[in-house]
Design an enzyme around this catalytic site. Structure first.
Site, short mmCIF file in Angstrom:
data_model
loop_
_atom_site.label_atom_id
_atom_site.label_comp_id
_atom_site.label_asym_id
_atom_site.label_seq_id
_atom_site.Cartn_x
_atom_site.Cartn_y
_atom_site.Cartn_z
CB SER A 30 -0.90 0.02 1.24
OG SER A 30 -1.73 -1.11 1.27
N1 SAH Z 1 -0.61 -4.72 4.34
C1 SAH Z 1 0.00 -5.02 3.06
C2 SAH Z 1 -0.93 -4.72 1.93
C3 SAH Z 1 -0.81 -5.75 0.85
S1 SAH Z 1 -2.08 -5.72 -0.37
C4 SAH Z 1 1.36 -4.33 2.92
O1 SAH Z 1 1.69 -3.49 3.76
O2 SAH Z 1 2.11 -4.67 2.00
C5 SAH Z 1 -3.31 -6.75 0.34
C6 SAH Z 1 -2.96 -8.19 0.60
O3 SAH Z 1 -4.17 -8.85 1.01
C7 SAH Z 1 -2.44 -8.99 -0.60
O4 SAH Z 1 -1.19 -9.51 -0.27
C8 SAH Z 1 -3.48 -10.11 -0.80
O5 SAH Z 1 -2.91 -11.34 -1.21
C9 SAH Z 1 -4.09 -10.20 0.59
N2 SAH Z 1 -5.43 -10.82 0.64
C10 SAH Z 1 -6.45 -10.69 -0.23
N3 SAH Z 1 -7.51 -11.42 0.19
C11 SAH Z 1 -7.13 -12.04 1.35
C12 SAH Z 1 -7.77 -12.95 2.24
N4 SAH Z 1 -9.02 -13.38 2.06
N5 SAH Z 1 -7.08 -13.35 3.31
C13 SAH Z 1 -5.82 -12.94 3.56
N6 SAH Z 1 -5.15 -12.09 2.74
C14 SAH Z 1 -5.80 -11.64 1.64
#
Ligand code: SAH
Length: 218
Positions: free
Chosen positions: A67
């Site tokens: 993000s």
């Molecule tokens: N907090 C992260 C944001 C990554 S983007 C950072 O600081 O980098 C969001 C993430 O949510 C992705 O890696 C995606 O694979 C994950 N995601 C999507 N659906 C999900 C689910 N049902 N359970 C767990 N993770 C999920």
């Protein structure tokens, strides 16, 4: 792969980012200090090293993104986190947000549905000496074993509020979650008022990768 060296140049860029975040309206000094402590470039491919401290999102593999720093800071501010609180994060991704929560003194539980990302995040987070509990699994299910949580932070765009997560929130607890069916989501802050009711406030529009069900093993 990440390169795990924090140079004077990185630190300088980090200070500049913190200045930008405060100009953009992030007021909580503890959050700005956490951004100073956590080297964001550790969570990125070496190709992005030079831009790691600009307010941008980057690819982190498996079709996912880290993000924007502002989004991480904004969601963290909405959580109103206190030291020692139990936080459940959905979407470990790169592990950067997870590390910010740890730096703020929270007891962090974080779930990621892509095994590759889960493993890569684990490596960097442990290298930084943080010790959150990291799970490879489906965030829709939450983490019943460690529930209830003081705070829940969802870092992917949910088509609707997952009821199971609301169940795992303590009364008086806060859940911050981007909700929307399409490419954009409304940032919501929910406060659980009782076992059956919650209040809801909206904080602008954001773009997150979608929250999807089931796990992906590769
Ligand atoms: N907090 C992260 C944001 C990554 S983007 C950072 O600081 O980098 C969001 C993430 O949510 C992705 O890696 C995606 O694979 C994950 N995601 C999507 N659906 C999900 C689910 N049902 N359970 C767990 N993770 C999920």
């Amino acid at each position: 792969m990440q390169h795990l060296k924090d140079t004077f140049k990185h630190k300088g860029k980090r200070k500049q980012l913190i200045f930008e975040l405060s100009e953009m309206g992030i007021k909580d000094q503890r959050i700005l200090e956490a951004f100073e402590a956590v080297p964001r470039h550790f969570f990125l491919d070496l190709a992005f090293d030079d831009q790691a401290y600009s307010n941008m999102a980057f690819q982190i593999g498996s079709g996912q993104t880290i993000s924007h720093p502002y989004t991480v800071a904004f969601q963290t501010e909405l959580l109103d986190l206190q030291k020692g609180e139990k936080v459940l994060e959905i979407g470990t991704g790169s592990g950067f947000q997870t590390s910010i929560l740890c730096e703020l003194g929270a007891k962090v539980f974080s779930i990621e549905r892509h095994s590759d990302l889960h493993l890569a995040a684990k490596f960097v987070i442990h290298h930084l000496n943080y010790s959150p509990k990291l799970f490879f699994g489906d965030g829709y299910k939450g983490n019943t074993l460690n529930a209830p949580f003081d705070k829940i932070l969802v870092t992917c765009g949910a088509p609707e509020i997952p009821q199971e997560l609301l169940k795992q929130l303590k009364v008086d607890g806060i859940m911050v979650i981007p909700v929307g069916e399409g490419k954009e989501q409304k940032m919501l802050k929910l406060v659980k008022l009782s076992e059956t009711s919650f209040s809801q406030e909206e904080f602008g529009t954001f773009k997150f990768v979608p929250m999807l069900e089931r796990t992906v093993k590769k």
